[in-house]
Design a protein around this motif. Structure first.
Motif, PDB file in Angstrom:
ATOM      1  N   PRO A 356       0.833  -1.204   0.000  1.00 51.09           N
ATOM      2  CA  PRO A 356       0.000   0.000   0.000  1.00 51.09           C
ATOM      3  C   PRO A 356       0.867   1.253   0.000  1.00 51.09           C
ATOM      4  CG  PRO A 356       0.047  -1.014   2.173  1.00 51.09           C
ATOM      5  CD  PRO A 356       0.758  -1.950   1.258  1.00 51.09           C
ATOM      6  N   PRO A 357       0.434   2.317  -0.669  1.00 55.61           N
ATOM      7  CA  PRO A 357       1.240   3.547  -0.730  1.00 55.61           C
ATOM      8  C   PRO A 357       1.460   4.143   0.657  1.00 55.61           C
ATOM      9  CG  PRO A 357      -0.536   3.578  -2.355  1.00 55.61           C
ATOM     10  CD  PRO A 357      -0.807   2.413  -1.448  1.00 55.61           C
ATOM     11  N   ASP A 358       2.696   4.519   0.925  1.00 54.39           N
ATOM     12  CA  ASP A 358       3.084   5.202   2.164  1.00 54.39           C
ATOM     13  C   ASP A 358       2.779   4.377   3.402  1.00 54.39           C
ATOM     14  OD1 ASP A 358       3.822   7.434   0.602  1.00 54.39           O
ATOM     15  OD2 ASP A 358       1.746   8.176   0.627  1.00 54.39           O
ATOM     16  N   GLN A 359       2.713   3.061   3.264  1.00 56.52           N
ATOM     17  CA  GLN A 359       2.482   2.175   4.410  1.00 56.52           C
ATOM     18  C   GLN A 359       3.414   0.965   4.299  1.00 56.52           C
ATOM     19  OE1 GLN A 359      -1.624   1.163   5.427  1.00 56.52           O
ATOM     20  NE2 GLN A 359      -2.396   2.864   4.137  1.00 56.52           N
ATOM     21  N   PRO A 360       3.676   0.327   5.431  1.00 57.45           N
ATOM     22  CA  PRO A 360       4.490  -0.895   5.372  1.00 57.45           C
ATOM     23  C   PRO A 360       3.797  -1.963   4.536  1.00 57.45           C
ATOM     24  CG  PRO A 360       4.286  -0.090   7.621  1.00 57.45           C
ATOM     25  CD  PRO A 360       3.303   0.693   6.806  1.00 57.45           C
ATOM     26  N   GLU A 361       4.584  -2.773   3.821  1.00 54.68           N
ATOM     27  CA  GLU A 361       4.001  -3.830   3.010  1.00 54.68           C
ATOM     28  C   GLU A 361       3.386  -4.904   3.897  1.00 54.68           C
ATOM     29  OE1 GLU A 361       7.551  -6.899   1.915  1.00 54.68           O
ATOM     30  OE2 GLU A 361       7.601  -4.974   0.830  1.00 54.68           O
ATOM     31  N   VAL A 362       2.390  -5.557   3.359  1.00 50.95           N
ATOM     32  CA  VAL A 362       1.663  -6.595   4.088  1.00 50.95           C
ATOM     33  C   VAL A 362       1.957  -7.937   3.423  1.00 50.95           C
ATOM     34  CG1 VAL A 362      -0.583  -7.423   4.863  1.00 50.95           C
ATOM     35  CG2 VAL A 362      -0.147  -4.960   4.688  1.00 50.95           C
ATOM     36  N   GLN A 363       2.636  -8.825   4.138  1.00 49.69           N
ATOM     37  CA  GLN A 363       3.023 -10.107   3.563  1.00 49.69           C
ATOM     38  C   GLN A 363       1.835 -11.060   3.544  1.00 49.69           C
ATOM     39  OE1 GLN A 363       6.878 -11.847   4.665  1.00 49.69           O
ATOM     40  NE2 GLN A 363       5.824 -13.805   4.984  1.00 49.69           N
ATOM     41  N   LEU A 364       1.624 -11.672   2.379  1.00 53.63           N
ATOM     42  CA  LEU A 364       0.557 -12.657   2.229  1.00 53.63           C
ATOM     43  C   LEU A 364       1.077 -14.076   2.413  1.00 53.63           C
ATOM     44  CD1 LEU A 364      -1.296 -11.196  -0.889  1.00 53.63           C
ATOM     45  CD2 LEU A 364      -1.948 -10.964   1.522  1.00 53.63           C
ATOM     46  N   SER A 365       2.279 -14.337   1.898  1.00 54.96           N
ATOM     47  CA  SER A 365       2.816 -15.692   1.989  1.00 54.96           C
ATOM     48  C   SER A 365       4.315 -15.663   1.731  1.00 54.96           C
ATOM     49  CB  SER A 365       2.134 -16.620   0.975  1.00 54.96           C
ATOM     50  OG  SER A 365       2.681 -17.924   1.039  1.00 54.96           O
ATOM     51  N   SER A 366       4.971 -16.651   2.291  1.00 48.85           N
ATOM     52  CA  SER A 366       6.397 -16.853   2.027  1.00 48.85           C
ATOM     53  C   SER A 366       6.623 -18.340   1.810  1.00 48.85           C
ATOM     54  CB  SER A 366       7.243 -16.353   3.199  1.00 48.85           C
ATOM     55  OG  SER A 366       8.616 -16.589   2.956  1.00 48.85           O
ATOM     56  N   MET A 367       7.255 -18.695   0.726  1.00 48.38           N
ATOM     57  CA  MET A 367       7.475 -20.099   0.392  1.00 48.38           C
ATOM     58  C   MET A 367       8.910 -20.307  -0.083  1.00 48.38           C
ATOM     59  SD  MET A 367       5.251 -19.970  -3.131  1.00 48.38           S
ATOM     60  CE  MET A 367       4.164 -18.689  -2.474  1.00 48.38           C
ATOM     61  N   THR A 368       9.296 -21.549  -0.188  1.00 51.20           N
ATOM     62  CA  THR A 368      10.639 -21.903  -0.640  1.00 51.20           C
ATOM     63  C   THR A 368      10.558 -22.549  -2.019  1.00 51.20           C
ATOM     64  OG1 THR A 368      11.370 -22.245   1.633  1.00 51.20           O
ATOM     65  CG2 THR A 368      12.734 -23.204  -0.102  1.00 51.20           C
ATOM     66  N   MET A 369      11.494 -22.207  -2.861  1.00 51.53           N
ATOM     67  CA  MET A 369      11.527 -22.728  -4.229  1.00 51.53           C
ATOM     68  C   MET A 369      12.838 -23.484  -4.449  1.00 51.53           C
ATOM     69  SD  MET A 369      11.779 -20.593  -7.802  1.00 51.53           S
ATOM     70  CE  MET A 369      13.494 -20.163  -7.492  1.00 51.53           C
ATOM     71  N   ASP A 370      12.722 -24.691  -4.929  1.00 50.89           N
ATOM     72  CA  ASP A 370      13.886 -25.469  -5.365  1.00 50.89           C
ATOM     73  C   ASP A 370      13.841 -25.572  -6.882  1.00 50.89           C
ATOM     74  OD1 ASP A 370      14.922 -25.872  -2.880  1.00 50.89           O
ATOM     75  OD2 ASP A 370      14.000 -27.853  -2.584  1.00 50.89           O
ATOM     76  N   ALA A 371      14.937 -25.223  -7.529  1.00 55.00           N
ATOM     77  CA  ALA A 371      14.988 -25.284  -8.997  1.00 55.00           C
ATOM     78  C   ALA A 371      16.284 -25.951  -9.428  1.00 55.00           C
ATOM     79  CB  ALA A 371      14.880 -23.888  -9.600  1.00 55.00           C
ATOM     80  N   ARG A 372      16.190 -26.639 -10.524  1.00 53.13           N
ATOM     81  CA  ARG A 372      17.387 -27.245 -11.122  1.00 53.13           C
ATOM     82  C   ARG A 372      17.469 -26.800 -12.576  1.00 53.13           C
ATOM     83  NH1 ARG A 372      18.867 -33.380  -9.984  1.00 53.13           N
ATOM     84  NH2 ARG A 372      19.117 -32.377  -7.951  1.00 53.13           N
ATOM     85  N   LEU A 373      18.610 -26.212 -12.914  1.00 56.66           N
ATOM     86  CA  LEU A 373      18.828 -25.692 -14.260  1.00 56.66           C
ATOM     87  C   LEU A 373      19.853 -26.563 -14.976  1.00 56.66           C
ATOM     88  CD1 LEU A 373      19.298 -21.913 -13.312  1.00 56.66           C
ATOM     89  CD2 LEU A 373      17.156 -23.134 -13.668  1.00 56.66           C
ATOM     90  N   SER A 374      19.633 -26.791 -16.260  1.00 54.69           N
ATOM     91  CA  SER A 374      20.674 -27.431 -17.072  1.00 54.69           C
ATOM     92  C   SER A 374      21.520 -26.332 -17.705  1.00 54.69           C
ATOM     93  CB  SER A 374      20.053 -28.321 -18.150  1.00 54.69           C
ATOM     94  OG  SER A 374      19.338 -27.536 -19.086  1.00 54.69           O
ATOM     95  N   ALA A 375      22.796 -26.594 -17.853  1.00 56.43           N
ATOM     96  CA  ALA A 375      23.730 -25.591 -18.393  1.00 56.43           C
ATOM     97  C   ALA A 375      24.509 -26.204 -19.546  1.00 56.43           C
ATOM     98  CB  ALA A 375      24.682 -25.103 -17.308  1.00 56.43           C
ATOM     99  N   LYS A 376      24.506 -25.519 -20.674  1.00 53.07           N
ATOM    100  CA  LYS A 376      25.302 -25.930 -21.830  1.00 53.07           C
ATOM    101  C   LYS A 376      26.383 -24.886 -22.072  1.00 53.07           C
ATOM    102  CE  LYS A 376      21.669 -28.556 -24.183  1.00 53.07           C
ATOM    103  NZ  LYS A 376      20.891 -28.723 -25.435  1.00 53.07           N
ATOM    104  N   PHE A 393      11.278 -27.727 -11.058  1.00 52.34           N
ATOM    105  CA  PHE A 393      10.830 -26.591 -10.253  1.00 52.34           C
ATOM    106  C   PHE A 393       9.831 -27.103  -9.216  1.00 52.34           C
ATOM    107  CE2 PHE A 393       7.575 -23.344  -9.505  1.00 52.34           C
ATOM    108  CZ  PHE A 393       8.351 -22.301  -9.035  1.00 52.34           C
ATOM    109  N   ARG A 394      10.026 -26.665  -7.972  1.00 48.16           N
ATOM    110  CA  ARG A 394       9.126 -27.097  -6.896  1.00 48.16           C
ATOM    111  C   ARG A 394       9.034 -25.988  -5.864  1.00 48.16           C
ATOM    112  NH1 ARG A 394       9.540 -30.186  -1.859  1.00 48.16           N
ATOM    113  NH2 ARG A 394      11.813 -30.019  -2.025  1.00 48.16           N
ATOM    114  N   ILE A 395       7.808 -25.717  -5.407  1.00 51.13           N
ATOM    115  CA  ILE A 395       7.625 -24.763  -4.314  1.00 51.13           C
ATOM    116  C   ILE A 395       6.939 -25.481  -3.158  1.00 51.13           C
ATOM    117  CG2 ILE A 395       7.547 -22.661  -5.710  1.00 51.13           C
ATOM    118  CD1 ILE A 395       4.501 -22.795  -5.631  1.00 51.13           C
TER     119      ILE A 395
END
Length: 493
Positions: A356-376, A393-395
């Protein structure tokens, strides 16, 4: 007892010896290409030979030979080889040098002058370059050995005084041969210790990759030569520019080089890539924040619907606030290299909030993400480039299994966001690449990447995009007058 103590000390030192993150091998396959470019450079250097004027008197004849210039080098046989201890040895046999000089002859009141062509036959040159590591970790030509000799000289005299010149030719050509013998080795010494070192100065040692990180390509020991190749061990470690003294311990497998079919091989261990990702992590680059219009419209609607129960209980000033989606990598990503391919594992937090403007942000959720990338990996010119692709990809929630189940509908939209919005930004940076420690003007072509357990190798051929002379003249910063005086020539006269 002393023997056991010495053995324990040796094992202790070996256990703490730092391993290279990058190795380069130049094979004998590259020597023909290097020799062709080197001989062109050698011919240009020999053309800079300055021979003192040759004056003399024979009877009533006074002669003066001046403005002697080397015009060309003609080769019959030349070899460039790797040699243990000496590193590089060039041997030229039975070559000839084309020369031009000005002649002047005075006999009583008669004068004759003009320019004439000559040749030095049976020219033999044997010169070796010794390579080493200096205190800054840069490769240098530390010594140049040289033996040179000219067997005979021939000058095609003509004109009115031809017979006189032929009478004097023995004195003239013998003197010129003596002076030429004395000039070849000093020119080669200067070419090796000054000019070639200015070329080696173009190899990056510690340099910035971008505004956040740098890379350390310092040599860890002197180059090692065998009869078939030249091996160099580089530290191959990235570091944050704000922490130039920081160093990631190297616990990866040491890269190995066994192949000799291509001109050059470059090998990188997992440490090379791990140090890059940890440097960016420490520099604070591995985070992304999307607010308001930056969040894709469909994802914005899905997130608001998913957390409708929490949003509806908030005050009206907060309900319609812009949505914020923040991704922050929690720990340095890690690279795993296997024969089947290269993968990068990433763990990050995903935070969803209202702002919200001029107010502290309000957290709705916090989650963890695991990702695996291939690299060439690919080598283009002198740059090592990487193409990343999201494979897994997994949350999940750290709060409860029930909340993790509630996150399942967000799995596909967030994965799409990563593939469409985040991966192109990553690939734009990784495809720019990082420079490999090669001198300016030399590029890799026709590269082949091979994965091993814990490291990968890239075999390639070399291509001179610029001539040695062009690169040296561009980058030379050493004052010739301040250069070290050459040792006495070992020319055989």
């Amino acid at each position: 007892m002393a023997l056991y103590g010495a053995l324990f000390l040796a094992l202790l030192v070996g256990a703490h010896a730092e391993l290279p993150g990058c190795k380069i091998r130049v094979t004998s396959k590259a020597l023909e290409l290097v020799k062709q470019e080197g001989l062109r450079f050698l011919e240009q250097e020999l053309e800079t030979i300055t021979i003192p004027d040759l004056r003399g008197k024979e009877g009533h004849f006074y002669y003066n030979i001046s403005e002697v210039k080397v015009t060309e080098l003609q080769l019959t046989s030349s070899e460039l080889d790797f040699q243990p201890q000496q590193e590089l040895m060039l041997q030229i046999t039975n070559a000839s040098l084309g020369l031009q000089f000005r002649r002047q002859l005075l006999y009583w009141f008669f004068y004759d002058g003009g320019y004439i062509n000559a040749s030095a036959e049976g020219v033999s040159i044997r010169t070796g370059l010794e390579l080493s590591r200096d205190s800054a970790g840069r490769m240098k030509v530390s010594n140049v050995s040289c033996q040179a000799s000219v067997s005979r000289m021939h000058a095609a005299f003509g004109g009115t005084f031809k017979k006189v010149y032929e009478f004097l030719s023995t004195f003239i050509t013998s003197g010129m041969r003596f002076l030429l013998n004395q000039q070849i080795c000093p020119v080669l010494y200067h070419a090796g210790t000054v000019l070639l070192n200015s070329l080696l100065d173009t190899i990056p040692v510690r340099s910035s990759v971008d505004d956040l990180v740098g890379i350390d390509y310092s040599l860890m020991k002197d180059p090692v030569a065998s009869t078939s190749n030249l091996d160099m061990d580089f530290r191959g470690a990235f570091f944050p520019l704000t922490e130039k003294n920081w160093s990631l311990p190297n616990r990866a497998v040491e890269p190995q080089l066994q192949e000799e079919e291509r001109m050059v091989y470059v090998s990188f261990s997992e440490f090379f890539f791990d140090s890059a990702m940890e440097s960016y992590f420490r520099a604070g680059a591995l985070q992304l924040s999307l607010v308001g219009d930056k969040v894709p419209h469909d994802l914005d609607m899905l997130l608001r619907a998913s957390y409708f129960g929490s949003i509806v209980l908030m005050s009206p000033a907060v309900i319609d606030s812009p949505l914020k989606l923040e991704l922050r990598v929690l720990a340095p990503p890690r690279c795993t290299i296997k024969p089947a391919g290269t993968t990068i594992s990433v763990t990050a937090s995903v935070t969803i909030a209202l702002v919200p403007p001029d107010q502290p942000e309000v957290q709705l959720s916090s989650m963890t993400m695991d990702a695996r990338l291939s690299a060439k990996m690919a080598l283009r010119g002198k740059a090592l480039r990487t193409q990343l692709d999201l494979r897994r990809f997994r949350i999940y929630s750290n709060q409860s299994a029930l909340e993790s189940l509630a996150l399942i509908p967000l799995q596909a939209p967030l994965k799409t966001l990563l593939q469409i919005g985040v991966m192109p930004m990553l690939n734009e940076r990784t495809w720019r690449g990082v420079q490999i420690p090669l001198p300016e003007g030399i590029n890799f072509v026709r590269e082949v990447v091979t994965n091993h357990a814990g490291f990968l190798t890239i075999g390639a051929d070399l291509h001179f995009a610029k001539g040695l002379r062009e690169v040296i003249e561009k980058n030379r910063s050493v004052d010739v007058k301040a250069s070290t005086a050459p040792p006495p020539s070992t020319a055989a006269v």
